[in-house]
Scaffold this motif. Structure first.
Motif, PDB file in Angstrom:
ATOM      1  N   ASP A 158      -4.721 -13.000  -9.058  1.00 38.50           N
ATOM      2  CA  ASP A 158      -4.515 -12.424 -10.230  1.00 38.50           C
ATOM      3  C   ASP A 158      -3.224 -11.095  -9.172  1.00 38.50           C
ATOM      4  O   ASP A 158      -4.137 -10.038  -8.376  1.00 38.50           O
ATOM      5  CB  ASP A 158      -5.561 -11.647 -10.913  1.00 38.50           C
ATOM      6  CG  ASP A 158      -5.198  -9.940 -11.737  1.00 38.50           C
ATOM      7  OD1 ASP A 158      -3.867 -10.593 -11.590  1.00 38.50           O
ATOM      8  OD2 ASP A 158      -5.673  -9.513 -12.065  1.00 38.50           O
ATOM      9  N   CYS A 159      -2.345 -10.819  -9.587  1.00 37.66           N
ATOM     10  CA  CYS A 159      -0.925  -9.462  -8.862  1.00 37.66           C
ATOM     11  C   CYS A 159      -2.447  -8.133  -8.824  1.00 37.66           C
ATOM     12  O   CYS A 159      -1.951  -7.894  -7.910  1.00 37.66           O
ATOM     13  CB  CYS A 159       0.246  -9.726  -8.714  1.00 37.66           C
ATOM     14  SG  CYS A 159       1.327 -10.886  -9.061  1.00 37.66           S
ATOM     15  N   HIS A 160      -2.594  -8.195  -9.575  1.00 37.27           N
ATOM     16  CA  HIS A 160      -3.271  -6.861 -10.073  1.00 37.27           C
ATOM     17  C   HIS A 160      -4.419  -6.496  -8.992  1.00 37.27           C
ATOM     18  O   HIS A 160      -5.222  -5.399  -8.679  1.00 37.27           O
ATOM     19  CB  HIS A 160      -3.120  -6.446 -11.036  1.00 37.27           C
ATOM     20  CG  HIS A 160      -2.747  -6.189 -12.117  1.00 37.27           C
ATOM     21  ND1 HIS A 160      -2.268  -7.387 -12.951  1.00 37.27           N
ATOM     22  CD2 HIS A 160      -1.599  -5.558 -12.330  1.00 37.27           C
ATOM     23  CE1 HIS A 160      -0.719  -7.264 -13.436  1.00 37.27           C
ATOM     24  NE2 HIS A 160      -0.676  -6.052 -12.838  1.00 37.27           N
ATOM     25  N   ARG A 161      -5.413  -7.900  -8.285  1.00 31.35           N
ATOM     26  CA  ARG A 161      -6.278  -7.637  -8.003  1.00 31.35           C
ATOM     27  C   ARG A 161      -6.377  -8.938  -6.425  1.00 31.35           C
ATOM     28  O   ARG A 161      -7.152  -9.622  -6.695  1.00 31.35           O
ATOM     29  CB  ARG A 161      -7.396  -8.295  -8.788  1.00 31.35           C
ATOM     30  CG  ARG A 161      -8.630  -7.747  -8.085  1.00 31.35           C
ATOM     31  CD  ARG A 161     -10.437  -7.482  -9.095  1.00 31.35           C
ATOM     32  NE  ARG A 161     -11.559  -7.988  -8.531  1.00 31.35           N
ATOM     33  CZ  ARG A 161     -12.252  -6.924  -8.719  1.00 31.35           C
ATOM     34  NH1 ARG A 161     -12.169  -5.711  -8.518  1.00 31.35           N
ATOM     35  NH2 ARG A 161     -13.614  -6.618  -7.511  1.00 31.35           N
ATOM     36  N   LEU A 181      -5.247   9.325   5.591  1.00 31.61           N
ATOM     37  CA  LEU A 181      -4.404   8.726   5.086  1.00 31.61           C
ATOM     38  C   LEU A 181      -4.596   8.041   4.243  1.00 31.61           C
ATOM     39  O   LEU A 181      -3.937   6.699   3.304  1.00 31.61           O
ATOM     40  CB  LEU A 181      -3.363   8.022   5.597  1.00 31.61           C
ATOM     41  CG  LEU A 181      -3.351   9.124   6.620  1.00 31.61           C
ATOM     42  CD1 LEU A 181      -2.405   8.382   8.409  1.00 31.61           C
ATOM     43  CD2 LEU A 181      -1.639  10.157   6.496  1.00 31.61           C
ATOM     44  N   GLY A 182      -5.645   7.790   3.784  1.00 29.06           N
ATOM     45  CA  GLY A 182      -6.205   6.634   2.862  1.00 29.06           C
ATOM     46  C   GLY A 182      -5.623   5.159   3.182  1.00 29.06           C
ATOM     47  O   GLY A 182      -6.508   5.099   4.448  1.00 29.06           O
ATOM     48  N   SER A 183      -5.633   4.208   2.029  1.00 30.35           N
ATOM     49  CA  SER A 183      -5.645   3.399   2.577  1.00 30.35           C
ATOM     50  C   SER A 183      -4.052   2.898   3.513  1.00 30.35           C
ATOM     51  O   SER A 183      -4.074   1.505   3.860  1.00 30.35           O
ATOM     52  CB  SER A 183      -5.590   1.792   1.006  1.00 30.35           C
ATOM     53  OG  SER A 183      -6.250   2.653   0.657  1.00 30.35           O
ATOM     54  N   LEU A 184      -3.622   3.821   3.726  1.00 28.52           N
ATOM     55  CA  LEU A 184      -2.164   3.733   4.527  1.00 28.52           C
ATOM     56  C   LEU A 184      -2.658   4.394   6.078  1.00 28.52           C
ATOM     57  O   LEU A 184      -2.096   5.067   6.748  1.00 28.52           O
ATOM     58  CB  LEU A 184      -0.910   4.614   4.152  1.00 28.52           C
ATOM     59  CG  LEU A 184      -0.329   3.942   3.015  1.00 28.52           C
ATOM     60  CD1 LEU A 184       0.517   5.052   2.177  1.00 28.52           C
ATOM     61  CD2 LEU A 184      -0.101   2.333   3.436  1.00 28.52           C
ATOM     62  N   ARG A 207       0.702  -1.502  -0.222  1.00 28.99           N
ATOM     63  CA  ARG A 207      -0.289   0.228   0.276  1.00 28.99           C
ATOM     64  C   ARG A 207       0.627   1.020  -0.644  1.00 28.99           C
ATOM     65  O   ARG A 207       0.562   2.449  -0.783  1.00 28.99           O
ATOM     66  CB  ARG A 207      -0.718  -0.453   1.191  1.00 28.99           C
ATOM     67  CG  ARG A 207      -2.148  -0.860   1.162  1.00 28.99           C
ATOM     68  CD  ARG A 207      -2.855  -1.329   2.099  1.00 28.99           C
ATOM     69  NE  ARG A 207      -2.049  -2.047   3.555  1.00 28.99           N
ATOM     70  CZ  ARG A 207      -2.269  -2.033   4.727  1.00 28.99           C
ATOM     71  NH1 ARG A 207      -3.191  -1.034   5.379  1.00 28.99           N
ATOM     72  NH2 ARG A 207      -1.904  -3.022   5.340  1.00 28.99           N
ATOM     73  N   GLY A 208       1.925   1.489   0.923  1.00 32.24           N
ATOM     74  CA  GLY A 208       3.048   2.181   0.782  1.00 32.24           C
ATOM     75  C   GLY A 208       3.699   2.234  -0.802  1.00 32.24           C
ATOM     76  O   GLY A 208       4.242   3.718  -1.330  1.00 32.24           O
ATOM     77  N   ALA A 209       3.143   1.656  -1.726  1.00 31.02           N
ATOM     78  CA  ALA A 209       4.179   1.474  -2.831  1.00 31.02           C
ATOM     79  C   ALA A 209       2.894   1.988  -3.855  1.00 31.02           C
ATOM     80  O   ALA A 209       3.032   2.318  -5.219  1.00 31.02           O
ATOM     81  CB  ALA A 209       4.134   0.596  -3.371  1.00 31.02           C
ATOM     82  N   GLY A 210       1.400   2.215  -2.998  1.00 31.19           N
ATOM     83  CA  GLY A 210       0.665   2.870  -4.361  1.00 31.19           C
ATOM     84  C   GLY A 210      -0.777   2.075  -4.159  1.00 31.19           C
ATOM     85  O   GLY A 210      -1.650   2.003  -5.338  1.00 31.19           O
ATOM     86  N   ALA A 211      -0.639   1.032  -3.453  1.00 32.48           N
ATOM     87  CA  ALA A 211      -1.957   0.100  -3.937  1.00 32.48           C
ATOM     88  C   ALA A 211      -2.966   0.667  -2.942  1.00 32.48           C
ATOM     89  O   ALA A 211      -2.773   1.059  -1.973  1.00 32.48           O
ATOM     90  CB  ALA A 211      -1.768  -1.685  -3.471  1.00 32.48           C
ATOM     91  N   THR A 212      -4.191   0.158  -3.525  1.00 33.21           N
ATOM     92  CA  THR A 212      -5.385   0.381  -2.337  1.00 33.21           C
ATOM     93  C   THR A 212      -6.528  -0.426  -2.116  1.00 33.21           C
ATOM     94  O   THR A 212      -6.347  -1.876  -3.160  1.00 33.21           O
ATOM     95  CB  THR A 212      -6.203   1.765  -3.281  1.00 33.21           C
ATOM     96  OG1 THR A 212      -6.221   1.479  -5.065  1.00 33.21           O
ATOM     97  CG2 THR A 212      -5.064   2.976  -3.458  1.00 33.21           C
ATOM     98  N   THR A 268      -3.864  -3.587  -6.951  1.00 37.45           N
ATOM     99  CA  THR A 268      -2.369  -3.315  -7.444  1.00 37.45           C
ATOM    100  C   THR A 268      -1.885  -2.616  -8.670  1.00 37.45           C
ATOM    101  O   THR A 268      -0.843  -2.366  -9.167  1.00 37.45           O
ATOM    102  CB  THR A 268      -0.909  -3.999  -7.095  1.00 37.45           C
ATOM    103  OG1 THR A 268      -0.958  -5.130  -7.734  1.00 37.45           O
ATOM    104  CG2 THR A 268      -1.791  -4.683  -5.736  1.00 37.45           C
ATOM    105  N   THR A 269      -2.653  -1.855  -9.146  1.00 44.00           N
ATOM    106  CA  THR A 269      -2.346  -1.761 -10.884  1.00 44.00           C
ATOM    107  C   THR A 269      -0.809  -0.099 -11.204  1.00 44.00           C
ATOM    108  O   THR A 269      -0.520  -0.713 -12.028  1.00 44.00           O
ATOM    109  CB  THR A 269      -3.630  -1.296 -12.109  1.00 44.00           C
ATOM    110  OG1 THR A 269      -4.116   0.147 -11.357  1.00 44.00           O
ATOM    111  CG2 THR A 269      -4.624  -2.392 -11.591  1.00 44.00           C
ATOM    112  N   THR A 270      -1.040   0.380  -9.936  1.00 45.90           N
ATOM    113  CA  THR A 270      -0.017   1.598 -10.406  1.00 45.90           C
ATOM    114  C   THR A 270       0.787   1.369  -9.651  1.00 45.90           C
ATOM    115  O   THR A 270       1.359   1.919  -9.307  1.00 45.90           O
ATOM    116  CB  THR A 270      -1.131   3.059  -9.396  1.00 45.90           C
ATOM    117  OG1 THR A 270      -1.006   2.617  -7.642  1.00 45.90           O
ATOM    118  CG2 THR A 270      -2.286   3.031 -10.431  1.00 45.90           C
TER     119      THR A 270
END
Length: 477
Positions: A311-314, A264-267, A244-249, A288-290
């Motif tokens: 799926d690593c993106h979801r 802080l959203g997802s963080l 999530r720190g790398a952009g996942a939501t 994790t698409t971003t």
């Protein structure tokens, strides 16, 4: 059943980072014995993914302290947090002197960010396999004065004239008596008491029971943290917060950001995120698409998803039992209230975490306070006199039934009735002098769960709010 005896200056029960750090900083003139209930690598430290939080590259440690206090809802001990973050500034450089190599990008530290941190200050090694890389190197750095023994179940501490002088244990199925000048409990937390956890299965609260039996004080046992993101699959696997720190939501089935309401959203702090996800009616995913270079930065996660066909993106996630903030009361040098007994790591309540631990402060705590315990150790020679031990005379099937019951109340929203029922069921168990390793291990787990249940129920007596309507922070306050 044969009897084996060991004599050591310092007995450290555990082989994770807290134990190894202490052993690394003990004078080489002293003999040290580290014992592990399972294999030497079966510790939560080896499973750690995110990394180690440190303000090493910041001008001061003040922002790290502020984030630690914020995450705990201002319940952490300010003076102890000062120790953690200020002495923790040197931890990265100190570990590197023992050969640890942290990840770099273009010659600079590849810093991560996790929940409730306002800055990128998470140092990691091997992407999301920090624990394995750090522990392998540090164990290799142990001196010849340190001996490690696997598959040792310590089931009782031995006392003489008010001082801990050793331990009684099983080495595999062989009876083992260990005489020691000082004993350090570094047994980890309580997560292995249930199945849905990020913890190693060997981490079942043994240290709490051992300390309690010899009169050490236990504090804040009801402070239990649930990690928001374990893989929502048949078997639990931790999904590091660094993702999530790398952009996942965190999103729902329709792709809506479920933490959009939080600044802080997802963080957001773990307790708040875990509670929101628990309240969600449908499935939750990590989008994790971003996230850039996901497979390079999170190789363990990518491999796990591939094996499970995810799926690593979801990535489907759900909360799970993660960390115990309460534990054995210690001073700022890891001394308990019992002469000759010390505690460090997750088993100890140092006061730095309060009601909710800031992400990646756990390995930092192990390093900072492990060094302090090593400095504080005072040895005394005393003869070893074994005492009679007893264990619950319980059949394996009956034990499995009780352990299943623990899983029904050791949750983010515990059932008081299930707790009371568990306590009643275990209260009626009979004891036997014919102690085996299996009976001892079962007894330690049931006694640890009893301590937790009693602590939660005791706090409930003084809380006027309805259990089901409180937030996670309030619940374990």
């Amino acid at each position: 059943m044969s009897l084996h005896k060991e004599r050591t200056d310092i007995l450290i029960i555990g082989t994770g980072l807290a134990a190894v750090t202490t052993a690394l900083h003990v004078p080489g003139t002293l003999s040290v014995l580290l014992v592990s209930k399972g294999g030497v690598t079966e510790s939560n430290s080896d499973l750690a993914q995110g990394g180690i939080a440190s303000s090493y590259l910041e001008e001061t440690s003040e922002a790290h302290k502020e984030d630690t206090m914020f995450a705990s809802n201002m319940t952490s001990c300010s003076a102890r947090v000062d120790i953690l973050v200020e002495e923790g500034r040197q931890s990265i450089e100190e570990m590197e002197r023992f050969g640890v190599r942290f990840d770099l990008e273009e010659g600079e530290y590849a810093l991560g960010r996790e929940g409730a941190h306002r800055a990128h200050r998470i140092f990691h090694a091997g992407g999301d396999e920090t624990g394995r890389h750090v522990m392998r190197q540090l164990r290799q750095s142990l001196s010849d004065n340190v001996k490690m023994l696997e598959h040792v179940l310590v089931h009782d501490l031995v006392m003489k004239e008010g001082r801990v002088v050793g331990a009684m244990a099983f080495h595999k199925e062989e009876v083992l008596h260990i005489e020691a000048g000082a004993v350090v409990l570094a047994t980890g937390g309580i997560g292995g008491l249930i199945d849905w956890t990020s913890n190693a299965h060997t981490v079942t609260g043994d240290g709490l029971v051992l300390a309690n039996r010899c009169g050490a004080k236990l504090t804040h046992l009801q402070r239990i943290q649930f990690h928001p993101t374990l893989l929502a699959t048949d078997e639990p696997h931790l999904v590091t917060e660094a993702l999530r720190g790398a952009g996942a939501t965190l999103v729902d089935e329709e792709g809506n950001h479920v933490m959009a309401h939080h600044p802080l959203g997802s963080l957001a702090p773990r307790d708040e995120v875990a509670w929101v996800l628990t309240e969600q009616a449908g499935p939750i995913y990590l989008d994790t698409t971003t996230v850039k270079r996901l497979r390079d930065r999170f190789p363990k996660l990518a491999l796990t998803c591939d094996k499970l066909g995810i799926d690593c993106h979801r990535i489907p996630v759900r909360p799970g039992l993660h960390f115990h903030m309460g534990g054995i009361e210690v001073d700022d040098m890891g001394r308990t209230g019992v002469d000759g007994l010390y505690a460090v790591g997750e088993v100890a309540d140092t006061g730095v975490h309060g009601t909710n631990r800031l992400a990646s402060n756990s390995l930092l705590e192990c390093w900072v306070f492990g060094k302090r315990v090593a400095r504080a150790l005072q040895l005394h020679d005393s003869s070893f006199t074994s005492s009679e031990t007893m264990a619950y005379d319980i059949k394996p099937d009956d034990f499995r039934t009780l352990r299943h019951q623990i899983g029904k109340w050791l949750t983010i929203s515990p059932s008081l009735e299930e707790m009371k029922c568990f306590l009643q069921n275990t209260q009626s168990l009979t004891l036997t002098k014919h102690v085996t390793r299996q009976l001892s291990e079962q007894t330690l787990q049931l006694d640890a769960a009893r301590l937790l249940a009693q602590s939660i129920l005791e706090m409930e007596r003084y809380d006027e709010h309805d259990l089901s309507t409180r937030t996670a922070a309030e619940l374990f306050d």
